[in-house]
Write an enzyme that holds these catalytic residues in place. Structure first.
Site, PDB file in Angstrom:
ATOM      1  CB  SER A 144      -0.764  -0.094   1.123  1.00 24.14           C
ATOM      2  OG  SER A 144      -1.617   1.226   1.608  1.00 24.14           O
ATOM      3  CE1 TYR A 157      -5.287  -1.862   4.419  1.00 24.36           C
ATOM      4  CE2 TYR A 157      -3.711   0.100   4.044  1.00 24.36           C
ATOM      5  CZ  TYR A 157      -4.415  -0.888   3.570  1.00 24.36           C
ATOM      6  OH  TYR A 157      -4.643  -1.163   2.159  1.00 24.36           O
TER       7      TYR A 157
HETATM    8  P1  NDP Z   1     -11.873  -5.221  -1.346  1.00 23.73           P
HETATM    9  O1  NDP Z   1     -12.415  -4.899   0.001  1.00 23.73           O
HETATM   10  O2  NDP Z   1     -12.507  -5.077  -2.677  1.00 23.73           O
HETATM   11  O3  NDP Z   1     -10.947  -6.760  -1.245  1.00 23.73           O
HETATM   12  C1  NDP Z   1     -10.752  -7.431  -0.391  1.00 23.73           C
HETATM   13  C2  NDP Z   1     -10.593  -8.831  -0.540  1.00 23.73           C
HETATM   14  O4  NDP Z   1     -10.185  -9.299   0.561  1.00 23.73           O
HETATM   15  C3  NDP Z   1     -12.125  -9.197  -0.435  1.00 23.73           C
HETATM   16  O5  NDP Z   1     -12.296  -9.703  -1.951  1.00 23.73           O
HETATM   17  C4  NDP Z   1     -12.194  -9.976   0.473  1.00 23.73           C
HETATM   18  O6  NDP Z   1     -12.841 -11.404   0.092  1.00 23.73           O
HETATM   19  C5  NDP Z   1     -10.967 -10.510   0.793  1.00 23.73           C
HETATM   20  N1  NDP Z   1     -10.580 -10.918   2.227  1.00 23.73           N
HETATM   21  C6  NDP Z   1     -10.633 -10.139   3.480  1.00 23.73           C
HETATM   22  N2  NDP Z   1     -10.573 -10.788   4.395  1.00 23.73           N
HETATM   23  C7  NDP Z   1     -10.610 -12.252   4.058  1.00 23.73           C
HETATM   24  C8  NDP Z   1     -10.476 -13.496   4.734  1.00 23.73           C
HETATM   25  N3  NDP Z   1     -10.407 -13.364   5.881  1.00 23.73           N
HETATM   26  N4  NDP Z   1     -10.351 -14.555   4.101  1.00 23.73           N
HETATM   27  C9  NDP Z   1     -10.474 -14.386   2.616  1.00 23.73           C
HETATM   28  N5  NDP Z   1     -10.837 -13.332   1.974  1.00 23.73           N
HETATM   29  C10 NDP Z   1     -10.690 -12.269   2.811  1.00 23.73           C
HETATM   30  O7  NDP Z   1     -10.559  -4.221  -1.516  1.00 23.73           O
HETATM   31  P2  NDP Z   1      -9.530  -3.970  -2.340  1.00 23.73           P
HETATM   32  O8  NDP Z   1      -9.560  -4.496  -3.507  1.00 23.73           O
HETATM   33  O9  NDP Z   1      -9.164  -2.574  -2.213  1.00 23.73           O
HETATM   34  O10 NDP Z   1      -8.291  -4.725  -1.539  1.00 23.73           O
HETATM   35  C11 NDP Z   1      -7.204  -5.537  -2.009  1.00 23.73           C
HETATM   36  C12 NDP Z   1      -5.885  -5.333  -1.562  1.00 23.73           C
HETATM   37  O11 NDP Z   1      -5.480  -4.317  -2.082  1.00 23.73           O
HETATM   38  C13 NDP Z   1      -5.828  -5.051   0.037  1.00 23.73           C
HETATM   39  O12 NDP Z   1      -4.827  -6.164   0.411  1.00 23.73           O
HETATM   40  C14 NDP Z   1      -5.846  -3.933   0.469  1.00 23.73           C
HETATM   41  O13 NDP Z   1      -5.262  -3.676   1.581  1.00 23.73           O
HETATM   42  C15 NDP Z   1      -4.978  -3.513  -0.851  1.00 23.73           C
HETATM   43  N6  NDP Z   1      -4.764  -2.086  -1.241  1.00 23.73           N
HETATM   44  C16 NDP Z   1      -5.921  -1.378  -1.655  1.00 23.73           C
HETATM   45  C17 NDP Z   1      -5.738  -0.082  -1.889  1.00 23.73           C
HETATM   46  C18 NDP Z   1      -6.973   0.755  -2.378  1.00 23.73           C
HETATM   47  O14 NDP Z   1      -6.928   2.023  -2.578  1.00 23.73           O
HETATM   48  N7  NDP Z   1      -8.073  -0.024  -2.687  1.00 23.73           N
HETATM   49  C19 NDP Z   1      -4.819   0.701  -1.612  1.00 23.73           C
HETATM   50  C20 NDP Z   1      -3.649  -0.115  -1.081  1.00 23.73           C
HETATM   51  C21 NDP Z   1      -3.885  -1.321  -0.864  1.00 23.73           C
HETATM   52  P3  NDP Z   1     -14.156 -11.771   0.737  1.00 23.73           P
HETATM   53  O15 NDP Z   1     -15.337 -10.713   0.474  1.00 23.73           O
HETATM   54  O16 NDP Z   1     -14.774 -13.089   0.143  1.00 23.73           O
HETATM   55  O17 NDP Z   1     -14.233 -11.811   2.252  1.00 23.73           O
END
Ligand code: NDP
Length: 254
Positions: A144, A157
């Protein structure tokens, strides 16, 4: 086979059922990989699979709760058994709890650290023997801007995202001998479910991000297709332990 061809490669993406994970899954599938989206939410996964398949992808879903070590191992072993190999692991699942540090509970802290950091280690450990057996592999972690910068409302985070870069470097060094490359992508501010919540909870966030991003827009999940293909493909075989910003210039703006 070209430097960017992923034919005959099998990729598992945690949290691949939405957001950035799905953006990367689409990229890998378009480059020829079989993609396995791994998550908890089956309804979201069904919608994601429908999109992937409509675009001609070889795609499937595996249930995973990255908070459980046994779930990580079961999901990854199941995929390796089904397809006979696992070449690419993307540790993308992530979450955040937004509170000032003095209000965070131990449960908040552990939830974020375990989802964002410990799970990436557990899944990498589970993937290692399969990659080693087939002569190599690619592990891609998602950091991130908070791998570098910090925020008053995101102590766990930022801690998890800083640490994942160091974890990736450590694995990169340890497993270079096995032809496994381990790198981290550092997204800027991207339009997903995660940041939808952040924009609701943090006043002024949307405009602050726009003002600081030279590309003059928030990122979209599709912005991650290219970097995922690059880091998953033979084109990046001599790149390991690196952290690559995909942020529209956010991190180089003074
Ligand atoms: P989303 O919330 O769309 O995606 C997060 C995903 O993580 C979901 O698909 C969710 O799946 C999965 N997840 C969370 N907890 C669990 C768990 N316990 N077991 C299995 N799956 C899990 O957000 P983003 O696409 O934005 O995030 C994706 C990555 O990118 C993350 O690591 C986030 O920190 C990182 N990121 C995002 C940024 C942004 O601006 N959006 C910036 C920097 C980093 P389910 O729904 O099935 O639980």
């Amino acid at each position: 086979m070209t430097a960017f061809d992923l034919s005959n490669r099998v990729a598992l993406i945690t949290g691949g059922n939405g957001g950035i994970g799905l953006g990367m899954a689409k990229g890998l599938a378009a480059a020829g990989a079989t993609v396995v989206i791994a998550g908890r939410n089956k309804a979201k996964a069904d919608a994601a699979l429908a999109e992937l398949k409509a675009a001609g992808a070889q795609a499937t879903f595996v249930e995973i709760d990255v908070l459980e070590e046994t779930s990580c191992h079961q999901a990854i072993d199941q995929v390796a058994q089904k397809f006979g190999r696992l070449d690419i692991l993307i540790n993308n699942a992530g979450t955040s709890v937004r509170k000032p540090p003095e209000q965070l509970t131990a449960a908040d802290w552990h939830l974020v650290m375990n989802t964002n950091l410990t799970s990436a280690f557990m899944c990498s450990q589970a993937a290692y023997p399969h990659m080693k057996k087939s002569g190599g592999g690619k592990i891609i972690n998602i950091g991130s801007m908070m791998s570098t910068f910090a925020s008053s409302y995101a102590a766990p985070y930022a801690s998890s995202k800083g640490a994942i870069v160091q974890m990736a470097k450590s694995l990169a060094i340890a497993w270079a001998k096995d032809n496994i490359q381990v790198n981290t992508i550092l997204p800027g501010w991207i339009n997903t479910e995660l940041t939808k919540k952040a924009r609701e909870q943090v006043e002024g966030l949307h405009d602050r991000v726009l003002a600081r991003t030279p590309a003059q827009r928030w990122g979209e999940p599709g912005d991650f297709a290219g970097v995922a293909v690059f880091l998953a493909a033979p084109a990046s075989d001599f790149i390991t332990g690196a952290a690559i910003a995909v942020d529209g210039g956010y991190s180089v703006q003074a």
